[in-house]
Design a protein around this motif. Structure first.
Motif, mmCIF file in Angstrom:
data_model
loop_
_atom_site.group_PDB
_atom_site.id
_atom_site.type_symbol
_atom_site.label_atom_id
_atom_site.label_comp_id
_atom_site.label_asym_id
_atom_site.label_seq_id
_atom_site.Cartn_x
_atom_site.Cartn_y
_atom_site.Cartn_z
ATOM 1 N N PRO A 120 36.780 50.351 53.793
ATOM 2 C CA PRO A 120 36.519 50.358 52.352
ATOM 3 C C PRO A 120 37.674 49.727 51.573
ATOM 4 O O PRO A 120 38.828 49.832 51.974
ATOM 5 C CB PRO A 120 36.392 51.838 51.992
ATOM 6 N N PHE A 121 37.336 49.108 50.447
ATOM 7 C CA PHE A 121 38.343 48.542 49.570
ATOM 8 C C PHE A 121 38.142 49.035 48.136
ATOM 9 O O PHE A 121 39.001 49.675 47.565
ATOM 10 C CB PHE A 121 38.307 47.017 49.632
ATOM 11 N N ILE A 122 36.975 48.747 47.565
ATOM 12 C CA ILE A 122 36.639 49.193 46.214
ATOM 13 C C ILE A 122 35.281 49.875 46.265
ATOM 14 O O ILE A 122 34.384 49.425 46.966
ATOM 15 C CB ILE A 122 36.574 47.997 45.227
ATOM 16 N N SER A 123 35.133 50.947 45.499
ATOM 17 C CA SER A 123 33.837 51.607 45.343
ATOM 18 C C SER A 123 33.591 51.839 43.860
ATOM 19 O O SER A 123 34.527 51.991 43.080
ATOM 20 C CB SER A 123 33.810 52.943 46.085
ATOM 21 N N LEU A 124 32.325 51.873 43.517
ATOM 22 C CA LEU A 124 31.895 52.052 42.138
ATOM 23 C C LEU A 124 30.839 53.144 42.116
ATOM 24 O O LEU A 124 29.871 53.087 42.877
ATOM 25 C CB LEU A 124 31.318 50.722 41.638
ATOM 26 N N ALA A 125 31.033 54.144 41.256
ATOM 27 C CA ALA A 125 30.106 55.277 41.234
ATOM 28 C C ALA A 125 29.895 55.794 39.818
ATOM 29 O O ALA A 125 30.806 55.778 38.995
ATOM 30 C CB ALA A 125 30.633 56.408 42.107
ATOM 31 N N SER A 126 28.682 56.259 39.581
ATOM 32 C CA SER A 126 28.374 56.942 38.335
ATOM 33 C C SER A 126 28.438 58.432 38.621
ATOM 34 O O SER A 126 27.588 58.980 39.319
ATOM 35 C CB SER A 126 26.974 56.541 37.857
ATOM 36 N N GLN A 127 29.480 59.082 38.118
ATOM 37 C CA GLN A 127 29.660 60.508 38.309
ATOM 38 C C GLN A 127 29.066 61.240 37.104
ATOM 39 O O GLN A 127 28.624 60.608 36.146
ATOM 40 C CB GLN A 127 31.150 60.842 38.473
ATOM 41 N N LYS A 128 29.069 62.550 37.142
ATOM 42 C CA LYS A 128 28.440 63.324 36.075
ATOM 43 C C LYS A 128 29.023 63.013 34.695
ATOM 44 O O LYS A 128 28.283 62.775 33.747
ATOM 45 C CB LYS A 128 28.579 64.825 36.367
ATOM 46 N N ASN A 129 30.355 63.003 34.575
ATOM 47 C CA ASN A 129 30.986 62.846 33.269
ATOM 48 C C ASN A 129 31.746 61.541 33.075
ATOM 49 O O ASN A 129 32.433 61.373 32.075
ATOM 50 C CB ASN A 129 31.948 64.016 33.014
ATOM 51 N N PHE A 130 31.656 60.645 34.041
ATOM 52 C CA PHE A 130 32.392 59.383 33.935
ATOM 53 C C PHE A 130 31.871 58.379 34.949
ATOM 54 O O PHE A 130 31.133 58.726 35.865
ATOM 55 C CB PHE A 130 33.895 59.611 34.138
ATOM 56 N N ILE A 131 32.309 57.144 34.766
ATOM 57 C CA ILE A 131 32.090 56.108 35.769
ATOM 58 C C ILE A 131 33.406 55.962 36.507
ATOM 59 O O ILE A 131 34.477 55.925 35.891
ATOM 60 C CB ILE A 131 31.643 54.788 35.112
#
Length: 151
Positions: free
Chosen positions: A70-81
């Motif tokens: 892994p290098f970079i990950s992008l996620a939509s969490q409950k209270n933030f990106i």
């Protein structure tokens, strides 16, 4: 957002609330447009991941060698990106550069953990800074730092 069984980044973004879809797509496009050659995009740990494929680093990730590095990950969490950048965790110089550059690109206070940058105000994401950050570490640089840090 918890880990999902989604198989493609387009599916991941499509299942988000409408107010998150546009900003997540813009972040994804920013990353893809600035990612050095060699990294590939895939779903990784239930998030959109940008990884070093096994074709370039056959050893894979030390936690599970069947997975690419892994290098970079992008996620939509409950209270933030969340944008997870492993280079920030592993390279003190890169982290220092980012912390110094951030206030020049955003009025929002920097909210981050070891590799996680949390964006609570989606209208204040510094896309130009993210583009610059993504460009700063080639696959070869990341593998070299990874091997010296994690092995």
């Amino acid at each position: 957002m918890t880990q999902t069984k989604i198989n493609h980044p387009d599916e991941y973004i499509a299942q988000l609330p409408l107010e998150r879809q546009e900003v997540m797509q813009k972040l994804r496009t920013t990353i893809l447009g600035n990612l050095p050659e060699g990294y590939t995009e895939e779903m990784s740990y239930g998030m959109i991941g940008f990884v070093v494929p096994h074709s370039l680093y056959p050893k894979g990730y030390h936690c599970d060698p069947k997975l690419p590095l892994p290098f970079i990950s992008l996620a939509s969490q409950k209270n933030f990106i969340a944008l997870y950048h492993m280079g920030l965790y592993a390279d003190e110089n890169l982290l220092q550069w980012f912390k110094e550059a951030y206030p020049q690109h955003s009025k929002a206070k920097l909210d981050m953990g070891k590799s996680c940058i949390r964006f609570k105000k989606i209208n204040e994401i510094p896309f130009a800074l993210i583009a610059e950050l993504v460009q700063k570490m080639s696959v070869q640089d990341w593998v070299k730092i990874y091997e010296s840090t994690y092995k």
